[in-house]
Design a protein around this motif. Structure first.
Motif, short mmCIF file in Angstrom:
data_model
loop_
_atom_site.label_atom_id
_atom_site.label_comp_id
_atom_site.label_asym_id
_atom_site.label_seq_id
_atom_site.Cartn_x
_atom_site.Cartn_y
_atom_site.Cartn_z
N ALA A 87 0.86 -1.15 -0.08
CA ALA A 87 0.01 -0.08 0.04
C ALA A 87 1.06 1.24 -0.09
O ALA A 87 0.42 2.37 -0.83
CB ALA A 87 -0.94 0.00 1.21
N GLY A 88 1.97 1.22 0.75
CA GLY A 88 2.95 2.24 0.71
C GLY A 88 3.50 2.64 -0.74
O GLY A 88 3.48 3.87 -0.97
N VAL A 89 3.90 1.82 -1.44
CA VAL A 89 4.17 1.93 -2.76
C VAL A 89 3.19 2.36 -3.65
O VAL A 89 3.57 3.19 -4.34
CB VAL A 89 5.13 0.59 -3.30
CG1 VAL A 89 5.42 0.65 -4.73
CG2 VAL A 89 6.38 0.40 -2.56
N VAL A 90 2.11 1.89 -3.43
CA VAL A 90 0.78 1.98 -4.34
C VAL A 90 0.49 3.61 -4.05
O VAL A 90 0.35 4.45 -5.02
CB VAL A 90 -0.37 1.29 -4.14
CG1 VAL A 90 -1.68 1.78 -4.65
CG2 VAL A 90 0.03 -0.12 -4.64
N PHE A 91 0.47 3.74 -2.79
CA PHE A 91 0.03 5.37 -2.43
C PHE A 91 0.99 6.35 -3.19
O PHE A 91 0.77 7.49 -3.75
CB PHE A 91 0.08 5.65 -1.20
CG PHE A 91 -1.25 5.52 -0.59
CD1 PHE A 91 -2.14 6.50 -0.29
CD2 PHE A 91 -1.79 4.31 -0.47
CE1 PHE A 91 -3.57 6.41 0.22
CE2 PHE A 91 -3.15 4.02 0.13
CZ PHE A 91 -4.00 5.24 0.32
N LEU A 92 2.46 6.14 -3.13
CA LEU A 92 3.40 6.84 -3.61
C LEU A 92 3.66 7.21 -5.04
O LEU A 92 3.70 8.03 -5.55
CB LEU A 92 4.81 6.49 -2.94
CG LEU A 92 5.25 6.65 -1.53
CD1 LEU A 92 6.52 6.12 -1.30
CD2 LEU A 92 5.28 8.20 -1.16
N VAL A 118 -1.16 14.45 0.60
CA VAL A 118 -1.70 13.64 1.77
C VAL A 118 -1.33 12.13 1.29
O VAL A 118 -0.95 11.44 2.00
CB VAL A 118 -3.34 13.88 2.08
CG1 VAL A 118 -3.74 12.64 2.74
CG2 VAL A 118 -3.58 15.17 2.67
N SER A 119 -1.56 11.96 -0.04
CA SER A 119 -1.16 10.58 -0.59
C SER A 119 0.35 10.02 -0.42
O SER A 119 0.43 9.18 -0.09
CB SER A 119 -1.59 10.28 -1.97
OG SER A 119 -3.00 10.62 -2.02
N MET A 120 1.24 11.37 -0.76
CA MET A 120 2.50 10.97 -0.43
C MET A 120 2.83 10.70 1.06
O MET A 120 3.78 9.93 1.47
CB MET A 120 3.40 12.11 -0.74
CG MET A 120 3.50 12.21 -2.37
SD MET A 120 4.76 13.52 -2.69
CE MET A 120 4.59 13.21 -4.45
N VAL A 121 2.27 11.56 1.99
CA VAL A 121 2.52 11.31 3.57
C VAL A 121 2.09 10.13 3.84
O VAL A 121 2.68 9.28 4.42
CB VAL A 121 1.81 12.69 4.33
CG1 VAL A 121 1.79 12.07 5.82
CG2 VAL A 121 2.37 13.60 3.94
N PHE A 122 0.87 9.59 3.29
CA PHE A 122 0.34 8.16 3.87
C PHE A 122 1.09 7.06 3.28
O PHE A 122 1.28 5.99 3.80
CB PHE A 122 -1.27 7.92 3.25
CG PHE A 122 -2.15 8.78 4.37
CD1 PHE A 122 -1.91 9.66 5.34
CD2 PHE A 122 -3.58 8.87 3.88
CE1 PHE A 122 -2.91 10.18 5.99
CE2 PHE A 122 -4.53 9.51 4.39
CZ PHE A 122 -4.18 10.07 5.42
N GLY A 123 1.64 7.35 1.89
CA GLY A 123 2.39 6.34 1.55
C GLY A 123 3.75 6.16 2.16
O GLY A 123 4.14 4.89 2.35
N LEU A 126 2.95 4.62 5.42
CA LEU A 126 2.58 2.92 5.26
C LEU A 126 3.89 2.21 4.92
O LEU A 126 4.08 1.01 5.26
CB LEU A 126 1.57 2.76 4.21
CG LEU A 126 0.09 3.23 4.62
CD1 LEU A 126 -0.75 3.36 3.39
CD2 LEU A 126 -0.23 2.47 5.97
N LEU A 127 4.72 2.63 4.23
CA LEU A 127 6.20 2.31 3.80
C LEU A 127 6.76 1.97 5.04
O LEU A 127 7.48 1.06 5.54
CB LEU A 127 6.68 3.12 3.02
CG LEU A 127 8.15 2.38 2.19
CD1 LEU A 127 7.50 1.00 1.44
CD2 LEU A 127 8.71 3.36 1.22
N GLY A 128 7.09 3.05 5.91
CA GLY A 128 7.62 2.93 7.00
C GLY A 128 6.99 1.81 8.16
O GLY A 128 8.05 1.20 8.76
#
Length: 158
Positions: A87-92, A118-123, A126-128
């Motif tokens: 999900a982190g990669v998908v959001f980024l 917001v999508s970058m921050v969420f990505g 989630l990646l972290g």
């Protein structure tokens, strides 16, 4: 092969953080669907929900992703680890792609710059969380702890 920490002591905090992100996305999706119900799927007007511009398609995708993230956050095994990484990669990637078409007709999800941010921050969140919530057997946890605390693992300048 990459080294992911196993059984990190802050793993429950990371899972809660991923769950909070998932809950926000789910609530955004529900609010967006309620707001845009009856509109065309890819309409590009000024509908806003929770500070982000939306249309029916983006709201429906947000419902699915929010539920996906909540399922991942509720799992104790490595399923949540892989779900958060994915999900982190998908959001980024999505935020970068939608930023590149922001002022064009290809902006089919009706993104705005605030949605991209917001999508970058969420990505990144989630990646972290995905990097630190991997679960391993207890003997691996003990071996990792001993490796970290071994006196020879520290670098001493001469």
């Amino acid at each position: 092969m990459a080294h992911f920490p196993l059984n990190h002591p802050a793993r429950p905090i990371y899972r809660v953080l991923a769950g909070v992100v998932g809950l926000y996305i789910l609530v955004f999706g529900v609010w967006g669907v309620a707001l845009t119900w009856g509109d065309p799927l890819f309409e590009r007007d000024g509908d806003w929900a929770l500070g982000l511009r939306t249309n029916l398609a983006f709201a429906l995708v947000s419902l699915v992703f929010g539920a996906f993230l909540l399922v991942g956050a509720s799992r104790r095994g490595n399923l949540g680890h892989y779900m958060n990484l994915t999900a982190g990669v998908v959001f980024l990637v999505t935020s970068l792609l939608m930023m590149s078409v922001l002022q064009t007709e290809a902006n089919f999800l009706n993104f705005s710059m605030s949605t991209v941010i917001v999508s970058m921050v969420f990505g990144l969140i989630l990646l972290g969380t995905g990097l630190y919530d991997k679960v391993g057997p207890p003997e691996h946890e003990e071996a990792e702890r001993q490796r970290r605390n071994h006196p020879m693992s520290e670098v001493h300048p001469r």
